[in-house]
Write an enzyme that holds these catalytic residues in place. Structure first.
Site, PDB file in Angstrom:
ATOM      1  N   CYS A   1       0.693  -1.152   0.025  1.00 16.00           N
ATOM      2  CA  CYS A   1      -0.171  -0.052   0.077  1.00 16.00           C
ATOM      3  C   CYS A   1       1.067   1.675   0.411  1.00 16.00           C
ATOM      4  O   CYS A   1       1.576   1.024   0.933  1.00 16.00           O
ATOM      5  CB  CYS A   1      -0.824   0.122   1.171  1.00 16.00           C
TER       6      CYS A   1
ATOM      7  N   CYS B   1      -5.264  -0.325   6.075  1.00 16.06           N
ATOM      8  CA  CYS B   1      -5.546   1.109   5.831  1.00 16.06           C
ATOM      9  C   CYS B   1      -7.076   1.298   5.512  1.00 16.06           C
ATOM     10  O   CYS B   1      -7.266   0.410   4.687  1.00 16.06           O
ATOM     11  CB  CYS B   1      -5.299   2.631   5.528  1.00 16.06           C
TER      12      CYS B   1
ATOM     13  N   ASP C   1      19.262  -0.888 -18.772  1.00 12.52           N
ATOM     14  CA  ASP C   1      19.666  -2.120 -17.369  1.00 12.52           C
ATOM     15  C   ASP C   1      18.682  -2.914 -18.013  1.00 12.52           C
ATOM     16  O   ASP C   1      17.059  -2.985 -18.647  1.00 12.52           O
ATOM     17  CB  ASP C   1      18.948  -1.544 -16.458  1.00 12.52           C
TER      18      ASP C   1
END
Length: 403
Positions: A192, A211, A327
């Site tokens: 979250c 939450c 990358d």
């Protein structure tokens, strides 16, 4: 006078770039115009009703579909070739001339800056996931920047209810239309962004275990082969573009167009005319083979590409040039198992990185040094090509040279 001079210079530089074969001019034109008048984007945006579309994946396609839907109302300016930073927006608006509407794809890192310059009527937020690991912001950081930007503006937001990062960013806006656009890639939204607890999922629902953050009730939902609108009416979506993800992009486009009172039937009719987007999804015939090009730039995009690709010989092409990000470790975030049993070929600057990844995933493959050799290695019929950005452009250029 400065704005007029800058606009003229933008158009001239872009035209010269196209005439000399150096590119479509969508970046250089805007760059020169903004050097002459740093406020040029705001000047060109003034008087238009503008839509901004941002996210990690699907921006270009959703922009094209939204532009098609909005064209019911009149001429629409757009950066349809994907130049999605302020230079590209400036060039697109200058080239279009005065239009009542504009639909602009926006790189997620530039959303706040472009919001400031263009004062759009609607902003659509598609998704957030890892991309270009060597230089892009971490996903939660990007969501936080979006959230901060939207909190200070009275703006209509169209947002993906199935992406926790997007939901958290968008929920601070006063006016939000939620679209159940789906999220098959979950690896960037297990935690979250509000409290750091885990995100739980069951069916279509998701919620934070620590939450109150949870999936909002969507007004628009992708269902089967169509979309359900806010009245509960089902509309079949017939696109020439493959995959569920493009029906989700169409749902977002419909939700945006609805804020301009475009009839759904009219919008759908225009969207069915879209065949390809900057070469993506295009079917090209070459040497007795029908080739389809799919662009995938990051793990979430590759997951969707595998969903779109048919079970036919498949060429994977990987580069790691500056536009791709340098990358390639993101290859280890991709599950290549859907390719098992297919004739898989690999090519590109970083084909050996891909070879190691496929070996780890237990996927048999054939290395070919070029696109031409790939064609010669498969029988007449279908060939799927899945490539990241510059590899995709290389293959497009080779096909264009012959055709």
């Amino acid at each position: 006078m400065r704005a007029k001079l800058a606009t003229s210079a933008t158009r001239s530089a872009a035209a010269l770039s196209r005439a000399t074969g150096r590119g479509d001019g969508s970046v250089i034109g805007g760059r020169i115009g903004l050097m002459i008048d740093p406020n040029l984007l705001a000047e060109l945006a003034s008087g238009r009703q503008i839509v901004l579309i941002s996210g990690t994946n699907g921006k270009t396609t959703t922009t094209r579909l939204t532009t098609a839907a909005m064209s019911v109302l009149g001429n629409v300016a757009t950066n349809g070739l994907g130049a999605n930073m302020p230079t590209g927006h400036t060039s697109a608006l200058a080239k279009a001339g005065p239009t009542p509407y504009a639909v602009l794809e926006v790189d997620e890192h530039y959303l706040d800056q472009v919001l400031d310059a263009t004062h759009p009527r609607v902003v659509a937020l598609l998704n957030l996931s890892r991309d270009q690991l060597d230089r892009a912001k971490e996903v939660a950081m990007m969501a936080a920047l979006w959230r901060e930007s939207l909190a200070k503006r009275d703006i209509q937001v169209v947002a993906n209810a199935d992406d926790p990062m997007v939901t958290w960013a968008a929920q601070v806006a006063e006016h939000v239309t939620w679209v159940a656009a789906g999220q098959r890639w979950h690896d960037d939204s297990w935690v979250c962004p509000e409290c750091g607890a885990t995100i739980e999922r069951m069916g279509d629902a998701w919620w934070c275990s620590g939450c109150t953050l949870h999936r909002p009730v969507p007004q628009w939902t992708v269902q089967h082969d169509g979309v359900v609108d806010p009245t509960g009416t089902y509309h079949e979506v017939k696109l020439q573009l493959p995959g569920r993800v493009n029906r989700a992009n169409a749902a977002t486009a419909l939700a945006v167009a609805a804020h301009f009172r475009v009839r759904i039937a009219d919008a759908l009719a225009r969207m069915t005319e879209v065949k390809s987007i900057a070469g993506r999804y295009a079917m090209v015939e070459r040497d007795g083979r029908m080739i389809r090009l799919l662009l995938s730039k990051n793990p979430a995009g590759w997951l969707e590409a595998f969903d779109m690709a048919d079970n036919v010989p498949t060429l994977l092409a990987i580069n790691a040039r500056d536009p791709d990000g340098l990358d390639t470790s993101w290859l280890y975030d991709v599950d290549f198992s859907p390719l098992r049993g297919r004739h898989v070929l690999i090519t590109g600057d970083r084909a050996m990185d891909l070879a190691v990844r496929l070996t780890v995933n237990g996927i048999a493959f054939q290395h070919v040094p070029s696109f031409g050799r790939a064609l010669a290695s498969v029988p007449p019929g279908r060939l799927e090509v899945i490539a990241n950005y510059t590899a995709f452009q290389d293959i497009r250029a080779e096909l264009d040279r012959v055709n």
